[in-house]
Design an enzyme around this catalytic site. Structure first.
Site, mmCIF file in Angstrom:
data_model
loop_
_atom_site.group_PDB
_atom_site.id
_atom_site.type_symbol
_atom_site.label_atom_id
_atom_site.label_comp_id
_atom_site.label_asym_id
_atom_site.label_seq_id
_atom_site.Cartn_x
_atom_site.Cartn_y
_atom_site.Cartn_z
ATOM 1 N N LYS A 79 0.831 -1.208 0.000
ATOM 2 C CA LYS A 79 0.000 0.000 0.000
ATOM 3 C C LYS A 79 0.866 1.259 0.000
ATOM 4 O O LYS A 79 1.699 1.457 0.873
ATOM 5 C CB LYS A 79 -0.914 0.000 1.225
ATOM 6 C CG LYS A 79 -1.913 1.148 1.229
ATOM 7 C CD LYS A 79 -2.945 0.966 2.314
ATOM 8 C CE LYS A 79 -2.517 1.511 3.643
ATOM 9 N NZ LYS A 79 -2.372 2.975 3.711
ATOM 10 N N ASP B 242 -3.506 4.244 -1.791
ATOM 11 C CA ASP B 242 -4.422 4.704 -0.733
ATOM 12 C C ASP B 242 -4.434 6.231 -0.714
ATOM 13 O O ASP B 242 -3.886 6.849 0.191
ATOM 14 C CB ASP B 242 -3.966 4.127 0.612
ATOM 15 C CG ASP B 242 -4.977 4.361 1.717
ATOM 16 O OD1 ASP B 242 -6.129 4.742 1.405
ATOM 17 O OD2 ASP B 242 -4.612 4.158 2.887
ATOM 18 N N LEU B 243 -5.058 6.812 -1.729
ATOM 19 C CA LEU B 243 -5.049 8.273 -1.842
ATOM 20 C C LEU B 243 -6.273 8.897 -1.193
ATOM 21 O O LEU B 243 -6.342 10.115 -1.023
ATOM 22 C CB LEU B 243 -4.970 8.684 -3.316
ATOM 23 C CG LEU B 243 -3.709 8.204 -4.036
ATOM 24 C CD1 LEU B 243 -3.692 8.709 -5.468
ATOM 25 C CD2 LEU B 243 -2.460 8.660 -3.299
ATOM 26 N N LYS B 244 -7.256 8.090 -0.845
ATOM 27 C CA LYS B 244 -8.484 8.575 -0.190
ATOM 28 C C LYS B 244 -8.975 9.856 -0.875
ATOM 29 O O LYS B 244 -9.089 10.925 -0.261
ATOM 30 C CB LYS B 244 -8.255 8.813 1.295
ATOM 31 C CG LYS B 244 -7.885 7.544 2.062
ATOM 32 C CD LYS B 244 -7.917 7.766 3.556
ATOM 33 C CE LYS B 244 -7.503 6.547 4.340
ATOM 34 N NZ LYS B 244 -6.083 6.189 4.247
ATOM 35 N N THR C 225 -10.287 4.562 11.008
ATOM 36 C CA THR C 225 -10.056 3.768 12.223
ATOM 37 C C THR C 225 -9.462 4.612 13.350
ATOM 38 O O THR C 225 -9.412 4.174 14.488
ATOM 39 C CB THR C 225 -9.091 2.597 11.924
ATOM 40 O OG1 THR C 225 -8.068 3.077 11.053
ATOM 41 C CG2 THR C 225 -9.801 1.454 11.268
ATOM 42 N N GLY D 246 0.679 -2.034 9.131
ATOM 43 C CA GLY D 246 1.788 -1.099 8.943
ATOM 44 C C GLY D 246 2.796 -1.231 10.059
ATOM 45 O O GLY D 246 3.616 -2.159 10.086
ATOM 46 N N ARG D 247 2.670 -0.306 11.033
ATOM 47 C CA ARG D 247 3.708 -0.159 12.044
ATOM 48 C C ARG D 247 4.024 -1.416 12.838
ATOM 49 O O ARG D 247 5.171 -1.595 13.266
ATOM 50 C CB ARG D 247 3.348 1.002 12.981
ATOM 51 C CG ARG D 247 3.532 2.350 12.310
ATOM 52 C CD ARG D 247 2.813 3.459 13.027
ATOM 53 N NE ARG D 247 1.377 3.360 12.852
ATOM 54 C CZ ARG D 247 0.503 4.276 13.282
ATOM 55 N NH1 ARG D 247 0.940 5.345 13.914
ATOM 56 N NH2 ARG D 247 -0.784 4.113 13.068
HETATM 57 O O1 C5P Z 1 0.579 1.485 11.057
HETATM 58 P P1 C5P Z 1 -0.855 1.056 10.932
HETATM 59 O O2 C5P Z 1 -1.025 -0.459 10.849
HETATM 60 O O3 C5P Z 1 -1.757 1.694 11.959
HETATM 61 O O4 C5P Z 1 -1.283 1.620 9.493
HETATM 62 C C1 C5P Z 1 -2.612 1.614 9.043
HETATM 63 C C2 C5P Z 1 -2.656 2.070 7.627
HETATM 64 O O5 C5P Z 1 -4.011 1.998 7.174
HETATM 65 C C3 C5P Z 1 -2.207 3.497 7.407
HETATM 66 O O6 C5P Z 1 -1.524 3.522 6.147
HETATM 67 C C4 C5P Z 1 -3.495 4.303 7.315
HETATM 68 O O7 C5P Z 1 -3.375 5.409 6.466
HETATM 69 C C5 C5P Z 1 -4.444 3.268 6.715
HETATM 70 N N1 C5P Z 1 -5.865 3.459 7.025
HETATM 71 C C6 C5P Z 1 -6.350 3.499 8.327
HETATM 72 N N2 C5P Z 1 -7.690 3.679 8.564
HETATM 73 C C7 C5P Z 1 -8.544 3.788 7.539
HETATM 74 C C8 C5P Z 1 -8.079 3.730 6.213
HETATM 75 C C9 C5P Z 1 -6.702 3.548 6.000
HETATM 76 O O8 C5P Z 1 -5.571 3.355 9.269
HETATM 77 N N3 C5P Z 1 -9.857 3.904 7.761
#
Ligand code: C5P
Length: 245
Positions: A47, A74-76, A142, A221-222
């Site tokens: 992503k 993921d440009l939303k 989220t 992600g993290r």
């Molecule tokens: O690091 P982490 O696992 O929290 O990353 C979540 C990823 O999902 C980020 O790239 C964030 O921009 C994306 N995201 C999100 N909530 C949403 C849509 C996308 O956290 N509703």
């Protein structure tokens, strides 16, 4: 871990890797490419978020696709329908498998994005593997702790009516999402293994909780990218999914 609902993609969801989306949240193109190469055997989708896209992620799309990833842009998008439709048409011509738009943008904007992608796809020269970009509508972030059920339902219904392929929502919203949109791809961010820091997320779930609630794809992600040993963290993620299947 077989998928037993209709799925608008040919892709099977049989293994942990099939379900996992790697969130490359950095502005460092080299670091993103390096992380992607390191974790390619653990994640099917990579992503590219706003930060990386702004830093030149446009170029990185081909690098990621060449590594074997499906690319998630993921440009939303959230703007007037004409602007969003035209941007979607540009993205639809790239090697991008998923694109996000904000459902809050309304029906006309979502329809414009669907039409923009359709125009991009129809202009592709027919070859053996034409790229198809799936449109995902983001319902409620989220990172928001309070969600009005009415707002959530309204946004899911907008996504369905506009012809989106899927939605992005938090795991706790999946009960409602699967009731109103059982043929859409459900993509869930805010995924954490037990004991992980939740960072700025508010509505998190473990991978197993999210899948049991109806998630198709999990955005991570993290928990992995900021771990001292990302490969070991990715292994733990796979172990968690396999052991709880
Ligand atoms: O690091 P982490 O696992 O929290 O990353 C979540 C990823 O999902 C980020 O790239 C964030 O921009 C994306 N995201 C999100 N909530 C949403 C849509 C996308 O956290 N509703």
């Amino acid at each position: 871990m077989r998928y037993d609902r209709p799925f608008p993609l040919d892709t099977p969801l049989d293994t942990p890797r099939d379900r996992l989306v790697l969130a490359l949240d950095t502005h460092d193109l080299d670091a993103a490419a390096q992380m992607a190469r390191l974790l390619a055997e653990y994640f099917r989708v990579a992503k590219v978020g706003l930060e990386l896209y702004c830093a030149g992620g446009f170029e990185l799309i081909n690098v990621l696709a060449d590594c074997g990833y499906e690319v998630f842009c993921d440009l939303k998008l959230h703007d007037i329908p004409n602007t969003v439709g035209r941007a979607a048409k540009v993205i639809g011509k790239l090697r991008v498998s998923y694109l996000t738009v904000h459902a809050a943008g309304g029906l006309r904007m979502l329809q414009a994005a669907v039409e923009g992608l359709a125009a991009a796809h129809s202009s592709q020269i027919a070859d053996e593997s034409p790229n198809r970009t799936q449109l995902l509508a983001v319902t409620v972030l989220t990172s928001e702790s309070e969600v009005s059920q009415n707002r959530l339902i309204q946004r899911i219904e907008l996504a369905v009516e506009a012809g989106c392929n899927g939605i992005v929502c938090a795991a706790p919203d999946l009960t409602m999402a699967t009731r109103f949109a059982d043929s859409l791809i459900c993509v869930v961010p805010g995924i954490r293994l037990p004991g992980d820091s939740i960072d700025d997320q508010r509505r998190v779930a473990t991978p197993r909780e999210a899948i049991d609630a109806g998630a198709d794809l999990l955005v991570v992600g993290r928990s992995v990218t900021r771990a001292p040993d990302p490969v070991a963290a990715a292994e733990s993620l796979h172990d968690h999914l396999r052991s709880s299947a």
